[in-house]
Motif scaffolding. Structure first.
Motif, short mmCIF file in Angstrom:
data_model
loop_
_atom_site.label_atom_id
_atom_site.label_comp_id
_atom_site.label_asym_id
_atom_site.label_seq_id
_atom_site.Cartn_x
_atom_site.Cartn_y
_atom_site.Cartn_z
N PRO A 118 10.62 4.64 14.50
CA PRO A 118 9.23 4.52 14.30
C PRO A 118 8.44 5.70 14.76
CG PRO A 118 9.87 2.43 15.06
CD PRO A 118 10.97 3.12 15.48
N LEU A 119 7.64 6.33 13.85
CA LEU A 119 6.96 7.52 14.35
C LEU A 119 5.40 7.15 14.39
CD1 LEU A 119 8.77 10.26 12.37
CD2 LEU A 119 8.96 9.78 14.81
N ALA A 120 4.95 6.77 13.21
CA ALA A 120 3.22 6.42 13.31
C ALA A 120 2.90 5.67 12.05
CB ALA A 120 2.48 7.73 13.06
N MET A 121 1.97 4.56 12.39
CA MET A 121 1.50 3.70 11.31
C MET A 121 0.50 4.61 10.54
SD MET A 121 1.44 0.82 9.55
CE MET A 121 1.89 -0.51 10.47
N ALA A 122 0.29 4.47 9.00
CA ALA A 122 -0.70 5.26 8.46
C ALA A 122 -1.62 4.61 7.98
CB ALA A 122 0.11 6.08 7.40
N PRO A 291 -7.21 3.12 5.72
CA PRO A 291 -6.78 3.93 6.86
C PRO A 291 -6.37 2.98 8.05
CG PRO A 291 -8.37 5.15 6.26
CD PRO A 291 -8.58 3.84 5.52
N ARG A 292 -5.17 2.95 8.91
CA ARG A 292 -4.74 2.15 9.80
C ARG A 292 -3.80 3.13 10.62
NH1 ARG A 292 -0.87 -3.22 9.15
NH2 ARG A 292 -1.01 -3.85 11.12
N PRO A 293 -4.54 4.24 11.43
CA PRO A 293 -3.55 4.84 12.16
C PRO A 293 -2.99 4.06 13.46
CG PRO A 293 -5.90 5.59 12.50
CD PRO A 293 -5.78 4.57 11.27
N GLY A 294 -1.57 4.29 13.80
CA GLY A 294 -1.17 3.67 14.92
C GLY A 294 -0.28 4.46 15.60
N ASN A 295 0.31 4.39 16.92
CA ASN A 295 1.29 5.37 17.24
C ASN A 295 2.58 4.73 17.06
OD1 ASN A 295 1.55 3.14 19.22
ND2 ASN A 295 0.14 4.28 20.75
N ALA A 296 3.86 5.28 17.68
CA ALA A 296 5.21 4.92 17.38
C ALA A 296 5.23 3.47 18.05
CB ALA A 296 5.91 5.69 17.89
N GLU A 297 4.65 3.04 19.25
CA GLU A 297 4.88 1.93 19.89
C GLU A 297 4.20 0.69 19.16
OE1 GLU A 297 3.71 4.49 21.29
OE2 GLU A 297 5.57 5.04 22.47
N SER A 298 3.10 1.06 18.58
CA SER A 298 2.30 -0.20 17.79
C SER A 298 3.15 -0.33 16.68
CB SER A 298 0.82 0.41 17.55
OG SER A 298 0.94 1.41 16.83
N LEU A 299 3.77 0.69 15.88
CA LEU A 299 4.22 0.75 14.69
C LEU A 299 5.62 -0.07 14.81
CD1 LEU A 299 5.06 1.13 11.68
CD2 LEU A 299 5.92 3.38 12.36
N ALA A 300 6.52 0.01 16.12
CA ALA A 300 7.60 -0.77 16.13
C ALA A 300 7.17 -2.11 16.44
CB ALA A 300 8.31 -0.29 17.44
N ALA A 305 7.54 -7.81 13.73
CA ALA A 305 7.04 -8.79 13.42
C ALA A 305 7.12 -9.05 11.88
CB ALA A 305 5.61 -9.02 13.78
N GLU A 306 6.83 -8.08 11.15
CA GLU A 306 7.05 -8.23 9.52
C GLU A 306 8.47 -8.33 9.42
OE1 GLU A 306 5.64 -7.60 6.00
OE2 GLU A 306 4.72 -7.41 7.80
N MET A 307 9.57 -8.10 9.96
CA MET A 307 10.76 -8.38 9.64
C MET A 307 11.06 -9.96 9.95
SD MET A 307 12.92 -5.81 8.76
CE MET A 307 14.64 -6.23 9.29
N ALA A 308 10.58 -10.61 10.86
CA ALA A 308 10.32 -11.89 11.19
C ALA A 308 9.88 -12.61 9.98
CB ALA A 308 10.17 -12.48 12.67
N ALA A 309 8.72 -12.38 9.79
CA ALA A 309 7.68 -12.97 8.88
C ALA A 309 8.25 -12.95 7.49
CB ALA A 309 6.38 -12.39 8.95
N VAL A 310 8.62 -11.69 7.14
CA VAL A 310 9.19 -11.69 5.60
C VAL A 310 10.42 -12.38 5.44
CG1 VAL A 310 10.48 -9.47 5.80
CG2 VAL A 310 9.07 -10.23 3.83
#
Length: 322
Positions: A118-122, A291-300, A305-310
């Motif tokens: 993960p690098l960044a949320m956009a 817009p939803r900017p986020g750093n690598a840690e927040s994206l991870a 969480a998305e993997m578990a939910a989906v």
């Protein structure tokens, strides 16, 4: 003299013994590749090109867009996951291409949590149900009524896994049977929808609203839990009477796992800085994203969480891409 000769080759030996450090120190020395797992002209492609230009200016190297459409984004994600982790390959991923697809496809070629860094949320990408402008369907209620009157007669197009997941979630919530027509890209699906070959498409607001405003399409409702600032006057599917539909995609940037730490940090910081810039955020809104900017840690954290939910959602709805 021997000592001087030995000292002169020390840098070479250091590079041979620690190639990662050598690569990181000389990076970037050539253009970067940004893989977009959708066709050119779509909403994700538009966002990618905006960010690629800004990133290239900061790095002093061109960032070239590589559209890898096909298989709902699987081809592009697989290419990124298998690429050399040298900092020259980036991926524009979404909650479907790097999460849901792992469960939608029986044989997904990569492990998103292990093979991608993960690098960044956009941004968030709100979706809407859209029909041809000349369609007799004026509302979600009309769509549900028509679909229930003739199960399997009405069709929907999907050029991405996001469009597939969105439409299938609507079908499950509304209790209707719509026949799927797969496409390689959203642009192709929208073209056939405008031409009347399709009855409905669940498409991002960023690509559907321009066609709505031009009089080529009609938007029935947006699929998010709340109305997007991009379309505050367009009701949600829930508001229209169909409960249980809350679909919004997110867009983020990744690199192949194993990328040198120094390069990872530089890319993460540069991308987060770009995406947090008010001027860039305004441009992101202009093309239909929230817009939803986020750093690598927040994206991870979001990705896990998305993997578990989906996984639970896809299983419960019985959705399959193949």
């Amino acid at each position: 003299m021997n000592f001087l000769k030995f000292a002169s080759i020390l840098p070479i030996l250091a590079c041979l013994l620690n190639p990662v450090t050598a690569t990181a120190q000389g990076w970037p020395s050539k253009p970067l590749q940004m893989i977009v797992p959708q066709g050119a002209g779509g909403s994700t492609d538009n966002l990618a090109r905006l960010v690629a230009q800004a990133l290239g200016e900061r790095l002093g190297q061109n960032v070239v867009i590589d559209n890898r459409a096909g298989a709902g984004g699987v081809l592009g994600v697989a290419a990124a996951g298998r690429a050399a982790p040298d900092g020259y390959t980036l991926l524009v991923g979404s909650n479907t291409t790097v999460a849901a697809n792992a469960f939608l496809y029986a044989s997904f070629p990569v492990d998103p949590l292990k093979d991608l860094a993960p690098l960044a949320m956009a941004a968030d990408a709100p979706f809407a149900l859209v029909v041809p402008a000349a369609s007799a369907l004026k509302s979600v209620g009309d769509l549900v009524k028509a679909a229930k009157a003739a199960p399997g007669k009405l069709n929907y197009g999907s050029g991405t896994s996001s469009a597939l997941l969105c439409a299938e979630l609507f079908k499950a919530a509304a209790g209707v049977d719509l026949r799927r027509v797969p496409y390689k890209s959203s642009a192709q699906a929208l073209t056939d929808l405008i031409g009347g070959q399709l009855d409905v498409v669940c498409e991002p607001l960023s690509t559907s609203l321009p066609n709505v405003r031009a009089g080529r399409l009609r938007a029935l409702a947006q699929t998010g839990a709340q109305r997007s600032p991009s379309a505050p006057d367009l009701e949600t599917v829930t508001e229209s009477g169909v409960k249980g539909v809350a679909y919004t995609a997110w867009i983020a940037f990744y690199a192949p796992a194993g990328i040198p730490k120094e390069i990872n940090t530089r890319l993460s910081n540069e991308l987060f800085s770009i995406l947090s810039n008010p001027a860039v955020m305004e441009k992101i809104r202009a093309i239909g994203f929230d817009p939803r900017p986020g750093n690598a840690e927040s994206l991870a954290a979001v990705h896990r969480a998305e993997m578990a939910a989906v996984a639970a959602t896809v299983k419960a709805a019985g959705i399959k891409a193949e």
